[in-house]
Design an enzyme around this catalytic site. Sequence first.
Site, mmCIF file in Angstrom:
data_model
loop_
_atom_site.group_PDB
_atom_site.id
_atom_site.type_symbol
_atom_site.label_atom_id
_atom_site.label_comp_id
_atom_site.label_asym_id
_atom_site.label_seq_id
_atom_site.Cartn_x
_atom_site.Cartn_y
_atom_site.Cartn_z
ATOM 1 N N HIS A 66 64.112 57.035 35.417
ATOM 2 C CA HIS A 66 63.879 55.896 36.403
ATOM 3 C C HIS A 66 63.825 54.524 35.795
ATOM 4 C CE1 HIS A 66 62.176 53.502 39.397
ATOM 5 N NE2 HIS A 66 60.874 53.666 38.874
ATOM 6 N N HIS A 91 58.231 49.187 32.993
ATOM 7 C CA HIS A 91 57.628 48.700 33.794
ATOM 8 C C HIS A 91 56.593 49.607 34.576
ATOM 9 C CE1 HIS A 91 60.490 50.985 36.543
ATOM 10 N NE2 HIS A 91 59.647 50.991 37.510
ATOM 11 N N ASP A 92 56.610 51.058 34.519
ATOM 12 C CA ASP A 92 55.525 52.128 34.782
ATOM 13 C C ASP A 92 54.597 52.276 33.867
ATOM 14 O OD1 ASP A 92 56.135 51.892 37.606
ATOM 15 O OD2 ASP A 92 57.728 53.263 37.209
ATOM 16 N N GLU A 95 51.004 51.406 34.570
ATOM 17 C CA GLU A 95 50.412 51.778 35.450
ATOM 18 C C GLU A 95 50.270 53.385 35.388
ATOM 19 O OE1 GLU A 95 52.684 51.494 39.083
ATOM 20 O OE2 GLU A 95 51.055 51.994 40.308
ATOM 21 N N ASP A 96 51.223 53.949 34.889
ATOM 22 C CA ASP A 96 51.262 55.624 34.946
ATOM 23 C C ASP A 96 50.888 56.367 33.533
ATOM 24 O OD1 ASP A 96 52.344 55.324 37.267
ATOM 25 O OD2 ASP A 96 54.307 55.789 36.903
ATOM 26 N N ASP A 158 63.525 47.939 40.681
ATOM 27 C CA ASP A 158 62.839 49.214 40.885
ATOM 28 C C ASP A 158 62.768 49.673 42.470
ATOM 29 O OD1 ASP A 158 60.845 50.896 40.329
ATOM 30 O OD2 ASP A 158 59.222 49.850 40.839
HETATM 31 MN MN MN Z 1 59.239 52.077 39.063
#
Ligand code: MN
Length: 750
Positions: A66, A91-92, A95-96, A158
């Site tokens: 992704h 980018h993630d 957050e993840d 995204d």
């Molecule tokens: Mn994303």
Amino acid sequence: MSSTPKNNFTTPEEDRLIEEAFKEVLDGYLSSNHRKKVEIIERAFAFAKEAHKGIRRRSGEPYILHPIAVAKIASQEIGLGSTSICAALLHDVVEDTEYTVEDIEQNFGKKIAQLVEGLTKISGGIFGDKASAQAENFRKLLLTMSEDIRVVLIKMADRLHNMRTLGSMAPNKQYKIAGETLYIYAPLAHRLGLFAIKTELENLSFKYEHPEAFKRISEKIAATESQRASIFEHFSAPIRRKLTDMGLEFTAKARVKSAYSIWNKMEKKHIPFDEVYDLYAARIIFECDDPAKEKSICWQIYSAITDIYRIHPDRTRDWISNPKANGYQALHLTVMGPDGNWVEVQIRSRRMDEIAEKGFAAHWKYKVGEGDEESELNVWLSTIKDILDNPEPNAIDFLDTLKLNLFASEIVVFTPKGELLTLPADSTVLDVAFNLHTRIGCQCIAGKVNHKLVPLSQKLNSGDQVEVLTSQSQQPKPEWMDFLATAKAKTHLRKALRKQQQPIVNAGRLIFEQFLRDNEIKDDNIAITKVMGLYKAASREDLYYMLGNQEIMLNEYVVKTLKKDSSKTKRILLKLIGMGKEPETSAKKQQEPAPEKPKINTKKTYVLRYGDNGETNFRFAGCCCPVPGDDVLGFIADDGEVEVHTLDCPRAALLKASYGPRILSTSWEVSGNRFLAHIRIEGIDRHGILHELISLISTHLALNIRALNIRAEKEIFYADLSLLVTDVGAVDDLCAKIRRIPGIQKVARI
Ligand code: MN
């Protein structure tokens, strides 16, 4: 996007897939005009791969695919450079995974860390359960945007990848994400000039929101492709020849509209697929090394095309001299193709085309510098900054302000349950009612917008919360047509009206036929046309309806009109205007005004005196009922008295035309230190409201009421109250009291 850990290992086959996908990102970057900072990109990739290790997407594929896809879109479809590619890959991560913004900063520096932080802040749905939460997210989105527009551009990438892979999401989430995309991201992409992305986002949303329609239209587009290709070939051949003769290097292609925009057109205009004639636009993209020459080449091509085909006079759009706010430049014209259909032709240089497809990011590539196009974007960004610097007391206001800027042609409103409805601008409460259900539309009596009672003709703004109020006794009304904005609502209303009126129309037809038989008048077109003219009926159905509904009566006067010729038509008309719709035989007795010489000096302005006790030197005309202070004219009547008409009275217009010398210009004079105050009251015409209003006014008998004029228009009524007063306070007091009557919308001194 949600992720599910399944196992900690990727298969060798998957590893190969991941490396290949990343190589495509690198290759694309290396073939672009950006500086070659490969090392940091490779490090970002390794970092992200490690961080997302063992995580899979809902589709089952390794999660890292992704961020790689997002980086690829950012680089190749938006045109961003190494900093953005790194931020997209990462980018993630915050957050993840366990990693923090500080970790990113240590490894990749401040700029990339800031972008990742911005992306983390605005991730998740723009729409939570509460409107204020939505506004807060929206605010974050734009706040980061005004700091660095790349955050929004990467967010766009995204979202695009999430939409492209939406098929593997749970259906209920699909619907939510698709709606959000259409509401927030597609308009934002448009604003940023990312046309290709905007179109794809809309089309993907459409695919998930209306799968049936999407499939149907896509199939039709495919089925008509070869036919379209041959039409375009036929159309473009002479243009190609001519441009080649001119020594230009160019490509000419046909751009088919997206399924979404075709569907939109079918819905808006209520036409089937086969009647969407502008299915495609022709696009001519020419090569040009010198930006200074682009404009003149565009116009040379324009002139060459108009030598071949007939041009539509009103559809030339010069987006070169005046680029759109989002940076779009091109020259558009519409010509008549050989098959007799209008074809839009878009003329662009290669540079303009890239800007159109990739938006402002493409400007950086061309290094326009402080050119005009960039300043357009800066204006928009600084507007946003202004609003952000002076936050409104509550976040919802803020959202409203911004939405005004973002969506000009469409509005989005909320139902009381928080559902979103997208409607064309100018939609009203009634549009919403019909949008919910035909029955709700037909029984709509009023609405509540943001908890305030409003008439059903109330125009809505984006962000409004709209509740529809219905009543079993309500009937659909023909005048509702005037304020409906959606085609869907109009169609349903038309159907309902026809159904409702049919028995009355039938009854009216019988009355009319009987009337002709009774009076031995030939039943022909002349008779009905004359009667339609007499009653100003727009159609036969209209006339029958008025008859069936007993709004008009056919009497001896009509018989005479039908039997005589039209020498006296003018007199009849004069009387009709004076007497309303129904011609009366007694009207004949009234004589035309005798052309005797008036005693009043018509060259001077006639001063209308309105005394303390109501005594006057004139009389009010019965037809238009003017009120002291109105803009009026005087007419010297047969008895020599001055009759006062409002300036817009139709009867006055006729008098002016026929008896010019007897018309007086006037001015008002009110005696004493009193003055006339006018109050305009607006409200919803609910049962009993007029009674409440009048009884309230009558308790203020101390006020010298000069006129009270009430008129209802649709379900709203207007009351004009004129008072002779010495004290403004009394008027304000009355206004305040009137305002408290439920259903009263507006009380204002005029
Ligand atoms: Mn994303």
